[in-house]
Design a protein around this motif. Structure first.
Motif, PDB file in Angstrom:
ATOM      1  N   HIS A 212      26.716 106.492  50.875  1.00 20.45           N
ATOM      2  CA  HIS A 212      25.669 106.192  49.782  1.00 20.45           C
ATOM      3  C   HIS A 212      25.047 105.505  50.860  1.00 20.45           C
ATOM      4  O   HIS A 212      24.209 105.420  52.330  1.00 20.45           O
ATOM      5  N   VAL A 213      23.025 105.883  50.383  1.00 20.64           N
ATOM      6  CA  VAL A 213      21.931 105.178  50.993  1.00 20.64           C
ATOM      7  C   VAL A 213      21.266 103.813  50.138  1.00 20.64           C
ATOM      8  O   VAL A 213      20.598 103.535  48.891  1.00 20.64           O
ATOM      9  N   ASN A 214      21.484 102.670  51.311  1.00 19.56           N
ATOM     10  CA  ASN A 214      21.015 101.687  50.515  1.00 19.56           C
ATOM     11  C   ASN A 214      21.235 101.090  49.361  1.00 19.56           C
ATOM     12  O   ASN A 214      20.713 100.478  48.333  1.00 19.56           O
ATOM     13  N   GLY A 215      23.358 101.202  49.746  1.00 18.05           N
ATOM     14  CA  GLY A 215      23.408 100.494  49.004  1.00 18.05           C
ATOM     15  C   GLY A 215      24.088 100.891  47.566  1.00 18.05           C
ATOM     16  O   GLY A 215      24.688 100.953  46.572  1.00 18.05           O
ATOM     17  N   LYS A 216      23.450 102.725  47.164  1.00 16.66           N
ATOM     18  CA  LYS A 216      23.369 103.450  46.329  1.00 16.66           C
ATOM     19  C   LYS A 216      24.019 104.862  46.134  1.00 16.66           C
ATOM     20  O   LYS A 216      23.906 105.166  47.458  1.00 16.66           O
ATOM     21  N   ILE A 217      24.841 104.964  45.782  1.00 19.32           N
ATOM     22  CA  ILE A 217      25.534 106.431  45.755  1.00 19.32           C
ATOM     23  C   ILE A 217      24.264 107.991  45.992  1.00 19.32           C
ATOM     24  O   ILE A 217      23.934 107.077  45.002  1.00 19.32           O
ATOM     25  N   ALA A 218      24.825 108.638  46.956  1.00 16.26           N
ATOM     26  CA  ALA A 218      23.954 109.321  47.139  1.00 16.26           C
ATOM     27  C   ALA A 218      24.338 110.846  46.363  1.00 16.26           C
ATOM     28  O   ALA A 218      25.288 110.971  46.875  1.00 16.26           O
ATOM     29  N   LYS A 219      23.529 111.734  45.727  1.00 11.65           N
ATOM     30  CA  LYS A 219      24.436 112.610  45.552  1.00 11.65           C
ATOM     31  C   LYS A 219      23.235 113.615  46.935  1.00 11.65           C
ATOM     32  O   LYS A 219      22.709 113.456  47.845  1.00 11.65           O
ATOM     33  N   PRO A 220      24.333 114.941  47.032  1.00 14.87           N
ATOM     34  CA  PRO A 220      23.644 115.558  48.676  1.00 14.87           C
ATOM     35  C   PRO A 220      21.839 115.943  48.417  1.00 14.87           C
ATOM     36  O   PRO A 220      21.734 116.030  49.308  1.00 14.87           O
ATOM     37  N   SER A 221      21.203 116.088  47.445  1.00 16.42           N
ATOM     38  CA  SER A 221      20.173 116.831  47.172  1.00 16.42           C
ATOM     39  C   SER A 221      19.366 115.666  48.068  1.00 16.42           C
ATOM     40  O   SER A 221      18.279 115.520  48.198  1.00 16.42           O
TER      41      SER A 221
ATOM     42  N   GLU B 232      17.114 113.013  49.119  1.00 13.87           N
ATOM     43  CA  GLU B 232      15.793 113.032  50.450  1.00 13.87           C
ATOM     44  C   GLU B 232      16.073 111.587  51.647  1.00 13.87           C
ATOM     45  O   GLU B 232      16.197 110.900  50.772  1.00 13.87           O
ATOM     46  N   VAL B 233      16.145 111.889  52.782  1.00 19.55           N
ATOM     47  CA  VAL B 233      15.995 110.688  53.700  1.00 19.55           C
ATOM     48  C   VAL B 233      15.062 110.696  54.171  1.00 19.55           C
ATOM     49  O   VAL B 233      14.438 110.960  54.357  1.00 19.55           O
ATOM     50  N   PHE B 234      14.727 108.739  55.135  1.00 22.78           N
ATOM     51  CA  PHE B 234      13.260 108.633  54.952  1.00 22.78           C
ATOM     52  C   PHE B 234      13.789 107.473  56.361  1.00 22.78           C
ATOM     53  O   PHE B 234      14.963 107.355  56.370  1.00 22.78           O
ATOM     54  N   PRO B 235      13.044 107.229  57.491  1.00 23.61           N
ATOM     55  CA  PRO B 235      13.228 106.957  58.460  1.00 23.61           C
ATOM     56  C   PRO B 235      13.321 105.458  57.650  1.00 23.61           C
ATOM     57  O   PRO B 235      13.283 105.049  57.064  1.00 23.61           O
ATOM     58  N   MET B 236      14.221 104.320  58.605  1.00 24.77           N
ATOM     59  CA  MET B 236      14.410 103.123  58.616  1.00 24.77           C
ATOM     60  C   MET B 236      15.502 103.174  56.933  1.00 24.77           C
ATOM     61  O   MET B 236      15.940 101.853  56.125  1.00 24.77           O
ATOM     62  N   GLU B 237      15.850 103.813  56.464  1.00 27.54           N
ATOM     63  CA  GLU B 237      16.999 104.082  55.274  1.00 27.54           C
ATOM     64  C   GLU B 237      18.190 104.095  55.807  1.00 27.54           C
ATOM     65  O   GLU B 237      18.849 103.947  57.047  1.00 27.54           O
ATOM     66  N   GLU B 238      18.847 102.618  55.609  1.00 31.93           N
ATOM     67  CA  GLU B 238      20.488 102.208  56.028  1.00 31.93           C
ATOM     68  C   GLU B 238      21.411 103.528  54.438  1.00 31.93           C
ATOM     69  O   GLU B 238      21.377 103.525  53.598  1.00 31.93           O
ATOM     70  N   ILE B 239      22.192 103.708  55.724  1.00 32.44           N
ATOM     71  CA  ILE B 239      23.232 104.795  55.293  1.00 32.44           C
ATOM     72  C   ILE B 239      24.713 104.551  54.986  1.00 32.44           C
ATOM     73  O   ILE B 239      25.139 103.907  56.360  1.00 32.44           O
ATOM     74  N   THR B 240      25.587 104.771  54.390  1.00 30.84           N
ATOM     75  CA  THR B 240      26.704 104.357  54.869  1.00 30.84           C
ATOM     76  C   THR B 240      27.485 105.170  54.658  1.00 30.84           C
ATOM     77  O   THR B 240      28.439 106.267  53.372  1.00 30.84           O
ATOM     78  N   VAL B 241      29.168 105.617  55.328  1.00 29.03           N
ATOM     79  CA  VAL B 241      29.608 107.216  55.256  1.00 29.03           C
ATOM     80  C   VAL B 241      30.874 105.918  55.451  1.00 29.03           C
ATOM     81  O   VAL B 241      31.256 105.313  56.265  1.00 29.03           O
ATOM     82  N   ARG B 242      31.759 106.432  54.498  1.00 34.06           N
ATOM     83  CA  ARG B 242      32.740 106.297  54.461  1.00 34.06           C
ATOM     84  C   ARG B 242      33.647 107.709  54.739  1.00 34.06           C
ATOM     85  O   ARG B 242      34.261 108.525  53.900  1.00 34.06           O
ATOM     86  N   LYS B 243      34.314 107.261  56.256  1.00 33.34           N
ATOM     87  CA  LYS B 243      35.191 108.884  56.447  1.00 33.34           C
ATOM     88  C   LYS B 243      36.089 108.194  57.436  1.00 33.34           C
ATOM     89  O   LYS B 243      36.313 106.823  58.502  1.00 33.34           O
TER      90      LYS B 243
END
Length: 123
Positions: free
Chosen positions: A29-38, A40-51
């Motif tokens: 998830h990026v900023n609380g929304k599900i992210a597709k693989p494509s 784009e990521v920018f500085p200061m964004e919050e990423i959540t990874v479940r692993k």
């Protein structure tokens, strides 16, 4: 930079294909929304990874030019994962070991023969 490439560059996944699959399954998830693989990521964004039953929370500090060494990963991301997440994982592993210890289960062929020989011996 693409989110799957970023996660691979910062060593959250061993291969880029694994990072792509995690995105497709909805584990990223990026900023609380599900992210597709494509995405784009920018500085200061919050990423959540479940692993591995842990929900890693990280903040993008900078975009790496390519895959970086393990010692340099902290330059490009800030780990904001709460310590409780790691403790919960440890407790889960301990409870699983308590439930069924490794190596204990059905007897092997050798164990079965030993048991039969022990039971067949006259006293």
């Amino acid at each position: 930079m693409r989110i799957d490439k970023y996660l691979w560059c910062t060593r959250y996944y061993k291969t880029r294909n694994m990072a792509t699959e995690a995105c497709k399954k909805g584990h990223v998830h990026v900023n609380g929304k599900i992210a597709k693989p494509s995405r784009e990521v920018f500085p200061m964004e919050e990423i959540t990874v479940r692993k591995n039953q842990i929900r890693y929370e990280l903040v993008v500090m900078d975009i790496p030019p390519s895959r970086v060494g393990a010692k340099l990963v902290d330059i490009y991301r800030k780990d904001a994962t709460p310590k409780e997440a790691y403790e919960n994982k440890k407790l889960q592993e301990i409870s699983q070991q308590h439930y069924r210890k490794s190596g204990v289960g059905r007897p092997t062929k050798k164990d079965r023969r030993d048991i039969e020989n022990y039971l067949d011996e006259p006293e």
